[in-house]
Write an enzyme that holds these catalytic residues in place. Structure first.
Site, PDB file in Angstrom:
ATOM      1  N   GLU A 192       0.803  -1.225   0.000  1.00 54.01           N
ATOM      2  CA  GLU A 192       0.000   0.000   0.000  1.00 54.01           C
ATOM      3  C   GLU A 192       0.836   1.274   0.000  1.00 54.01           C
ATOM      4  O   GLU A 192       0.498   2.237  -0.712  1.00 54.01           O
ATOM      5  CB  GLU A 192      -0.987  -0.021   1.166  1.00 54.01           C
ATOM      6  CG  GLU A 192      -2.093  -1.051   0.957  1.00 54.01           C
ATOM      7  CD  GLU A 192      -3.075  -1.153   2.113  1.00 54.01           C
ATOM      8  OE1 GLU A 192      -3.049  -0.255   2.988  1.00 54.01           O
ATOM      9  OE2 GLU A 192      -3.858  -2.116   2.150  1.00 54.01           O
ATOM     10  N   SER A 281       0.644 -20.859  -3.093  1.00 57.89           N
ATOM     11  CA  SER A 281       0.302 -22.282  -3.022  1.00 57.89           C
ATOM     12  C   SER A 281      -0.416 -22.741  -4.276  1.00 57.89           C
ATOM     13  O   SER A 281      -1.039 -21.948  -4.988  1.00 57.89           O
ATOM     14  CB  SER A 281      -0.585 -22.625  -1.817  1.00 57.89           C
ATOM     15  OG  SER A 281       0.022 -22.270  -0.603  1.00 57.89           O
ATOM     16  N   ASP A 359      -7.653  -8.866   0.963  1.00 57.90           N
ATOM     17  CA  ASP A 359      -7.106  -7.707   1.679  1.00 57.90           C
ATOM     18  C   ASP A 359      -7.873  -7.528   2.988  1.00 57.90           C
ATOM     19  O   ASP A 359      -8.981  -7.008   2.999  1.00 57.90           O
ATOM     20  CB  ASP A 359      -7.219  -6.451   0.811  1.00 57.90           C
ATOM     21  CG  ASP A 359      -6.513  -5.253   1.429  1.00 57.90           C
ATOM     22  OD1 ASP A 359      -5.984  -5.392   2.546  1.00 57.90           O
ATOM     23  OD2 ASP A 359      -6.499  -4.182   0.807  1.00 57.90           O
ATOM     24  N   ASP A 362      -5.906  -2.571   6.362  1.00 62.17           N
ATOM     25  CA  ASP A 362      -5.930  -1.239   5.768  1.00 62.17           C
ATOM     26  C   ASP A 362      -4.962  -0.335   6.513  1.00 62.17           C
ATOM     27  O   ASP A 362      -4.970  -0.293   7.760  1.00 62.17           O
ATOM     28  CB  ASP A 362      -7.331  -0.605   5.847  1.00 62.17           C
ATOM     29  CG  ASP A 362      -8.312  -1.216   4.874  1.00 62.17           C
ATOM     30  OD1 ASP A 362      -7.864  -1.809   3.876  1.00 62.17           O
ATOM     31  OD2 ASP A 362      -9.531  -1.113   5.125  1.00 62.17           O
ATOM     32  N   PRO A 499      -9.064  -0.240  -1.342  1.00 58.01           N
ATOM     33  CA  PRO A 499      -8.150  -0.481  -0.223  1.00 58.01           C
ATOM     34  C   PRO A 499      -6.728  -0.812  -0.631  1.00 58.01           C
ATOM     35  O   PRO A 499      -5.910  -1.142   0.224  1.00 58.01           O
ATOM     36  CB  PRO A 499      -8.813  -1.666   0.488  1.00 58.01           C
ATOM     37  CG  PRO A 499      -9.519  -2.400  -0.593  1.00 58.01           C
ATOM     38  CD  PRO A 499     -10.006  -1.347  -1.548  1.00 58.01           C
TER      39      PRO A 499
END
Length: 845
Positions: A192, A281, A359, A362, A499
């Site tokens: 972010e 994965s 997500d 934040d 976000p």
């Protein structure tokens, strides 16, 4: 002179014998710490004897008469192999590594004290339902660990580090480590800040390569409107129409420095501590109509940072059925301090995991009160920040005091490293909001139920209780069902809020209206196509719920889907193994396709080795993307990709943010888009203000730099040294192996390996210059055909045991590199045939 030589010879012989004796004594001392795998041991609290058969890989097959005895024995035996791993993970989660490892871990401890995983664990323990059957299981398991710690020799690492009186293990430790695992999934702290910097400092044209929605107002735009209603004064808030925050301003240089530092430390935490980071994965489930056996098949290989000891510890648990119990059996893969298998199977069902990568974090920019630095703007009011004091013990140094500030959105994360602010009084506090802090998250109950989920309904119900971290549960059973559930508490956000960026609290961007229903999560049960595949790609929920996240580049998942969809029937265990070991995708073609004409031009114009450069470019043009051991093309491609990223992006981002970007999943999405965008502003070099570089200029520069680096590394004539496996190697690093010469004792490797970044055989080295150290990859490879679950195949990257000099310390390392598998014994006859020793745990009356 002869006398002198004799004296010298005697002295040298004496020194040699002394060193030999010291080595022998040290070796003997270390061997005294080896696990006991035969004979008898007495354990407090057992109600009946427990039999443990050890197979050829050091896997214990534990048979008890009841579940309480079973899990007490499990804890004792797990600690016998992995107590140091348990201690290290507990200390990392609690922020107590500097106490044993010294000042270099101080910044890591500051980060984890700020995250407050231990405090959060204490809250969750108080909320646990003591009547749920998961609770006595956890207590029995921890009792077993504590009995081992109290009654048996402590590991050699404890002696080296001076850990003489370790504290007993508690449920809070288990949940704190679970919080660490949730943290290790999250990419927000690294991603972010970079994306926000690009948007707010560089602009929408630069942001375009990252494939995110552009918000023209920015998170800290002067046009921001305050949202929320004033509320009655509670004594801690100041009503504020007249005291409304000033127009937000952009983040300062000091803010960007400290956010970049948080990102660096969030990565270094795992590297310095040697505690595995979960990265990606693969998993798939095939219905019986697609397999040769006619029964479902399950395959999975979670991608986790390599470490020593290995991530997983395997154990086969069984309790016979009786008049009072239905019995229980599971072959499980366990992580430190958890009594529940995170991966498992038996004769009826099994499951694997991939990271959902939604997500659930934040970063929230707060508005400080210019008249009172201890207040921030929250829903129309100035509210006081909470504070707590922490003291971090430092080995070889003075204790370090740490003040942590708590906002209504979570702890203030960017002021942990105040020195990076440079005394900037205008710094913007940035808080960390995390679903872990908010959701109920009954993860102990969830895995207790998943370990027993032999039907679709039971697996679905267990998955619904997994809130944090987000996990894809890929499940199959012998009755013919397959299923997949994206298990997470998906948060609702205000309309228009993305976000992927730092959110502005004063605009109401950080508000959370609630959570979506589990029924709205992405999921499938018995799909018509006959298979399910999960490769960390962004899923598309049928409900239409937005699923924000930091997903891996989709090319690996596309490769898996391509192979699974094209072979419609006849799948065997060998076919699934071959797909796990597959070393191909179209990612390289997506980058090279638009650039090949430019590379040919660069080779033509080069004044040095023009003919050889043409050959290399032609090989790139014909390359199918396979990262085989002998491939020179794979080496050239990966070096070129790094040089391209550095030439295009580093000048705009600066060293810290550029290095953080290379550690994110965003870089893998950005590079193909950058390669295809001839007009991207990233191509211009800001270091040459009077020139306007083009894509062709930057590609030529990156190409020359790539070849120059490889020539400097290996020489021009020794082209065989450019082979992929000569430059791409795997070392299993022990935490103490970072200190020389202990690396020679504790580390295992290096091994030349094929595979590569974001291929099915995801032996991932990261974006950087050659040679490449593989830092994460398949932490195990498992394939289970439910026509013969007792012959399920698996492998560990290094070995079962974490005890130095144990025969199972590294006995699977070579087989892993060679792509071999070994049987996970489940059937009683096979267990008896594979038994190498038997240990009886007796009640200590």
């Amino acid at each position: 002179m002869k006398t002198l030589f004799k004296l010298l010879a005697v002295s040298l012989l004496t020194l040699f014998l002394a060193l030999l004796l010291a080595a022998a004594l040290g070796y003997g001392y270390a061997r005294s710490k080896l696990p006991q795998r035969d004979g008898e041991l007495f354990l407090r609290g057992l109600t009946a004897p427990v039999q443990v058969r050890w197979d050829e890989r050091g896997v214990p097959h534990i048979q008890a008469q009841n579940e309480t005895d079973l899990y007490r024995a499990l804890g004792f035996l797990h600690a016998q192999d992995r107590l140091f791993q348990m201690e290290l993970m507990r200390r990392l989660a609690k922020g107590e590594l500097a106490e044993i490892l010294g000042p270099k871990l101080l910044e890591t401890d500051k980060l984890f004290r700020t995250l407050g995983l231990r405090t959060q664990a204490e809250v969750r323990v108080r909320a646990i339902n003591p009547r749920h059957p998961s609770w006595p299981v956890l207590q029995a398991y921890l009792d077993g660990i504590n009995e081992f710690q109290e009654t048996r020799p402590l590991p050699l690492e404890f002696e080296i580090l001076g850990i003489h009186n370790p504290l007993p293990y508690s449920p809070e430790d288990t949940l704190a480590v679970t919080g660490y695992l949730a943290y290790s999934f999250a990419a927000a702290l690294r991603t972010e800040p970079v994306l926000t910097f690009v948007r707010d400092r560089l602009g929408p044209d630069h942001l375009r390569i990252f494939d995110v929605d552009w918000n023209p107002l920015g998170v800290l735009s002067p046009q921001a409107q305050l949202l929320g209603q004033a509320r009655p004064d509670d004594g801690k808030a100041t009503r504020g129409a007249a005291l409304a925050p000033p127009s937000p301003s952009a983040l300062s240089d000091a803010d960007w420095r400290t956010l970049a530092r948080v990102g660096e430390v969030s990565q270094q935490a795992m590297e310095l501590a040697g505690v595995p980071l979960l990265e990606g994965s693969n998993a798939w489930a095939l219905s019986g109509r697609r397999t040769a056996s006619g029964k479902p098949m399950l395959a999975g290989d979670p991608h986790i940072a390599f470490s020593l000891p290995a991530v997983w510890w395997e154990a086969h648990l069984s309790v016979p059925a009786s008049a009072n119990t239905p019995g229980f059996e599971l072959y499980g893969h366990f992580q430190a301090l958890s009594p529940y298998a995170l991966l498992g199977h038996n004769g009826k069902f099994g499951w694997s995991l991939t990271m959902f990568q939604n997500d659930d974090m934040d970063l929230v920019a707060l508005r400080p009160n210019p008249a009172n630095s201890r207040q921030v703007w929250y829903r129309g009011l100035w509210v006081d920040l909470g504070t707590r004091q922490e003291v971090i013990e430092v080995k070889g140094g003075e204790p370090e005091a740490l003040q942590i500030r708590q906002s209504p959105y979570g702890p203030i994360i960017n002021q942990v490293y105040a020195d990076t602010l440079g005394g900037d009084a205008s710094a913007t506090p940035v808080a960390l909001w995390w679903t872990l802090y908010e959701a109920e998250n009954p993860i102990i109950e969830a895995f207790h139920e998943l370990n027993r989920a032999d039907t679709l309904a039971k697996a679905r119900q267990a998955s619904s209780k997994l809130h944090v971290p987000g996990l894809n549960i890929v499940w199959a059973n012998a009755a013919g069902d397959i299923g997949w559930w994206a298990a997470a508490k998906l948060v609702q956000r205000p309309a228009g809020v993305n976000p992927s960026f730092i959110l502005d609290s004063a605009q109401g961007q950080a508000e959370k209206p609630g959570y979506y229903r589990f029924a709205d999560n992405p999921q499938e049960e018995n799909p018509a196509r006959g298979y399910i595949v999960s490769g960390n790609q962004q899923p598309l929920p049928r409900s239409g719920v937005p699923v924000y996240g930091y997903y891996n580049n989709a090319e690996r998942a596309r490769r898996l889907d391509f192979v699974l969809s094209n072979k419609r029937e006849g799948w065997t265990v060998a076919d699934s193994q071959a797909l796990q070991l597959d070393e191909q995708s179209r990612y390289a073609a997506r980058i090279l396709g638009p650039l090949l004409p430019l590379l040919r031009a660069a080779a033509e114009q080069s004044e040095e080795n023009t003919l050889e450069q043409k050959v290399l470019v032609n090989q790139l043009a014909e390359w199918d993307g396979r990262h085989e051991a002998g491939s020179i093309t794979a080496t050239v491609f990966n070096q070129f990709v790094y040089e391209l990223a550095r030439a295009a992006l580093a000048d705009e981002l600066g060293p810290a943010l550029f290095n953080n970007l290379l550690r994110t999943r965003a870089i893998d999405a950005a590079l193909p888009r950058l390669a295809a965008d001839v007009n991207s502003p990233w191509w211009d070099d800001r270091g040459t203000p009077y020139e306007q570089e083009t894509r062709a200029d930057t590609v030529a520069l990156a190409w020359e730099a790539a070849l120059a680096h490889l020539v400097k590394l290996h020489g021009q004539s020794a082209i065989n040294r450019w082979a992929w496996s000569s430059n791409h190697q795997l070392t299993h690093n022990h935490p103490l192996g970072q200190v020389k010469p202990l690396n020679l004792l504790f580390n295992v490797g290096p091994y030349p390996v094929s595979g590569g970044r974001e291929l099915p055989n995801n032996l991932n080295h990261g974006v950087g210059p050659a040679p490449w150290s593989v830092h994460h990859g398949p932490s195990t490879r498992r394939v289970i055909d439910f026509a013969a679950p007792g012959q399920a195949q698996g492998i560990s990257p290094v070995g079962q045991s974490g005890v130095l000099f144990d025969r199972h310390y590294k006995d699977q390392a070579v087989d892993y590199v060679l792509g071999r598998y070994q049987t996970m014994h489940l059937d009683a006859d096979d267990v008896r045939k594979s038994t190498r020793s038997i240990l009886i745990l007796q009640p200590d009356e």
